[in-house]
Design an enzyme around this catalytic site. Structure first.
Site, PDB file in Angstrom:
ATOM      1  CG  ASP A  33      30.443 -39.910  -1.750  1.00 38.89           C
ATOM      2  OD1 ASP A  33      31.389 -39.575  -1.009  1.00 38.89           O
ATOM      3  OD2 ASP A  33      30.377 -39.624  -2.957  1.00 38.89           O
ATOM      4  CE  LYS A  68      35.273 -32.293  -2.146  1.00 36.06           C
ATOM      5  NZ  LYS A  68      34.337 -33.247  -2.738  1.00 36.06           N
ATOM      6  CE1 TYR A  86      31.104 -35.218 -10.049  1.00 41.71           C
ATOM      7  CE2 TYR A  86      32.217 -34.697  -7.989  1.00 41.71           C
ATOM      8  CZ  TYR A  86      32.267 -34.941  -9.353  1.00 41.71           C
ATOM      9  OH  TYR A  86      33.472 -34.926 -10.010  1.00 41.71           O
TER      10      TYR A  86
HETATM   11  C1  LIG Z   1      34.274 -34.127  -4.011  1.00 42.94           C
HETATM   12  C2  LIG Z   1      33.417 -35.318  -3.974  1.00 42.94           C
HETATM   13  C3  LIG Z   1      33.764 -36.519  -4.611  1.00 42.94           C
HETATM   14  C4  LIG Z   1      34.957 -36.625  -5.507  1.00 42.94           C
HETATM   15  O1  LIG Z   1      36.143 -36.410  -4.838  1.00 42.94           O
HETATM   16  P1  LIG Z   1      37.434 -35.989  -5.707  1.00 42.94           P
HETATM   17  O2  LIG Z   1      38.508 -35.943  -4.676  1.00 42.94           O
HETATM   18  O3  LIG Z   1      37.104 -34.661  -6.306  1.00 42.94           O
HETATM   19  O4  LIG Z   1      37.641 -37.042  -6.718  1.00 42.94           O
HETATM   20  C5  LIG Z   1      32.976 -37.625  -4.403  1.00 42.94           C
HETATM   21  N1  LIG Z   1      31.876 -37.574  -3.642  1.00 42.94           N
HETATM   22  C6  LIG Z   1      31.498 -36.434  -3.026  1.00 42.94           C
HETATM   23  C7  LIG Z   1      30.290 -36.445  -2.163  1.00 42.94           C
HETATM   24  C8  LIG Z   1      32.244 -35.272  -3.193  1.00 42.94           C
HETATM   25  O5  LIG Z   1      31.828 -34.140  -2.621  1.00 42.94           O
END
Ligand SMILES: *Cc1c(COP(=O)(O)O)cnc(C)c1O
Length: 421
Positions: free
Chosen positions: A239, A267, A144
């Site tokens: 990511d 995060k 994701y």
């Molecule tokens: C949470 C997450 C996102 C998206 O971040 P948001 O702040 O919710 O837009 C993208 N990549 C990864 C791996 C994530 O865990």
């Protein structure tokens, strides 16, 4: 455990907010519950509006590695907020946090701050396409990367729970340049590169996929991606929105000793406020306006309160030996939990302090394996833990997180509750 006020709050919320929530997994549908409304949190304890307490292993999806309402972060934010909360004009704290991030994750020679992980990923891909002058990207099933249109293909997290592989509202033409392969499958990746290699701008991957639950790489998969992308002149994007500052201060790239071209973090880096960042080599990041032709901007980007919270969080995490202690504590706990749950047909996947219990026979290596998990059994387990004051991440397709604020007493309590399942 009764939740009459949460029930009432939810009935009120659904009248104004779709599903009563501002992000789908919070609705707790995947585990057959209705949402709980939180009044306050401290350390690893959540208190709902009915006064029930829960030990939190979701921690705002991995944000609070230093615990909720950490006093150091709280004090810094309280001081900062007295000076106004946004100017749309540069502030010193943006440079301080950028400097700190580049020191901790050296492959991020230049960073730009945004408001969410979604934006960070979107922007990093735009840089990759602008730099390589290629259109295709390759992602992995169950990974994701936020909710940008062209990434809502075979995605994990809430998309996985909803059972939509490609969201309504995203025209097929928007995802025509998104290629998808199974995670941990070198051969599938090789085949895609044989066909599309010279047209692939970037491969994007969660170095520890955590949005199909935790699925560790095997057999040097990340290194393989590094080698292959270099061979074809494609970029490698890690990511690290979850893994950045989670496993080590240097991210998963330090943990696995594989260096990507571009990285996204989120995060943890916002310290509980809406902030994320993307970065990479200077020549790549120079593609961005105003230095280069790739446009990217944000009204609240680099928000001084968020930057202050992020900086305070990273200073806490910079304590010598912190990650060694945290990951050792996590390893012991996860092993004990696995021991308790094995006879219930549970396997726990984990990397460092991130873990997911799956109701499958074999440890999942990819999204297809994850989908063999018994979701009804998972939901039953989740509800048992919840009813006994343990808040696990409320879906099979998510990770749980252990923070420096989880004490041995908290963890023992969890083992006792798990033992009664
Ligand atoms: C949470 C997450 C996102 C998206 O971040 P948001 O702040 O919710 O837009 C993208 N990549 C990864 C791996 C994530 O865990």
């Amino acid at each position: 455990m009764n939740r009459p006020l949460s029930q009432q709050a939810f009935e009120e919320a659904v009248r104004y907010i779709p599903g009563g929530v501002n992000s789908p997994v919070r609705a707790l549908r995947a585990v057959g519950e209705s949402p709980v409304f939180i009044d306050h949190a401290k350390g690893v304890k959540l208190t709902d509006i009915d006064g029930n307490e829960y030990i939190d292993f979701c921690l705002s999806w991995g944000v609070f590695i230093a615990g909720h309402a950490n006093p150091v972060v709280e004090a810094a934010v309280q001081r900062a907020i007295l000076n106004g909360t946004s100017y749309g004009i540069p502030t010193l704290v943006e440079t301080s946090l950028a400097k700190k991030v580049t020191e901790l994750i050296p492959s991020m020679e230049r960073v730009r701050f945004v408001n969410s992980g979604t934006e960070a990923v979107m922007s990093a891909i735009r840089v990759a396409r602008g730099y390589t002058k290629r259109d295709y990207i390759l992602k992995f099933e169950g990974c994701y990367h936020g909710h940008a249109d062209h990434l809502l293909v075979a995605a994990g997290s809430g998309v996985a729970t909803c059972g939509i592989s490609s969201s309504a509202g995203v025209p097929d033409s928007f995802v025509q340049y998104t290629l998808v392969a199974p995670f941990n499958d070198k051969e599938a990746v090789n085949h895609i590169f044989e066909e599309y290699g010279d047209r692939i701008a970037a491969v994007i991957v969660e170095p520890v996929p955590a949005n199909m639950g935790v699925v560790p790489e095997t057999d040097g998969f990340l290194q393989h991606l590094r080698t292959l992308t270099q061979q074809y002149g494609s970029l490698l994007i890690f990511d690290e929105v979850i893994t950045g500052f989670r496993l080590t201060l240097g991210g998963a790239q330090k943990f696995y000793a594989v260096t990507p071209d571009l990285t996204t973090v989120g995060k943890i880096v916002g310290g509980g406020f809406p902030a994320a960042a993307f970065g990479g080599r200077k020549e790549l990041m120079s593609m961005l306006a105003p230095e280069g032709p790739v446009y990217q901007a944000g009204t609240l980007s680099g928000n001084p309160i968020a930057m202050t919270a992020g900086l305070a969080t990273l200073s806490i995490l910079s304590e010598e030996g912190l990650y060694e202690r945290l990951n050792a504590k996590a390893a012991t706990f996860i092993a004990e939990l696995q021991g308790i749950l094995r006879h219930k047909g549970v396997v726990i996947n984990s990397v460092g302090n991130m873990f997911t219990p799956y109701f499958t026979e074999q440890s999942p290596r990819n999204f297809q394996d994850v989908n063999k998990s018994d979701l009804a059994a998972f939901a039953q387990f989740w509800r048992h833990m919840f009813a006994n004051g343990i808040y696990l991440s409320p879906s099979q397709f998510e990770s749980n997180f252990i923070s420096i604020a989880h004490t041995d007493t908290h963890l023992e309590q969890v083992l006792n509750v798990a033992n009664r399942f």
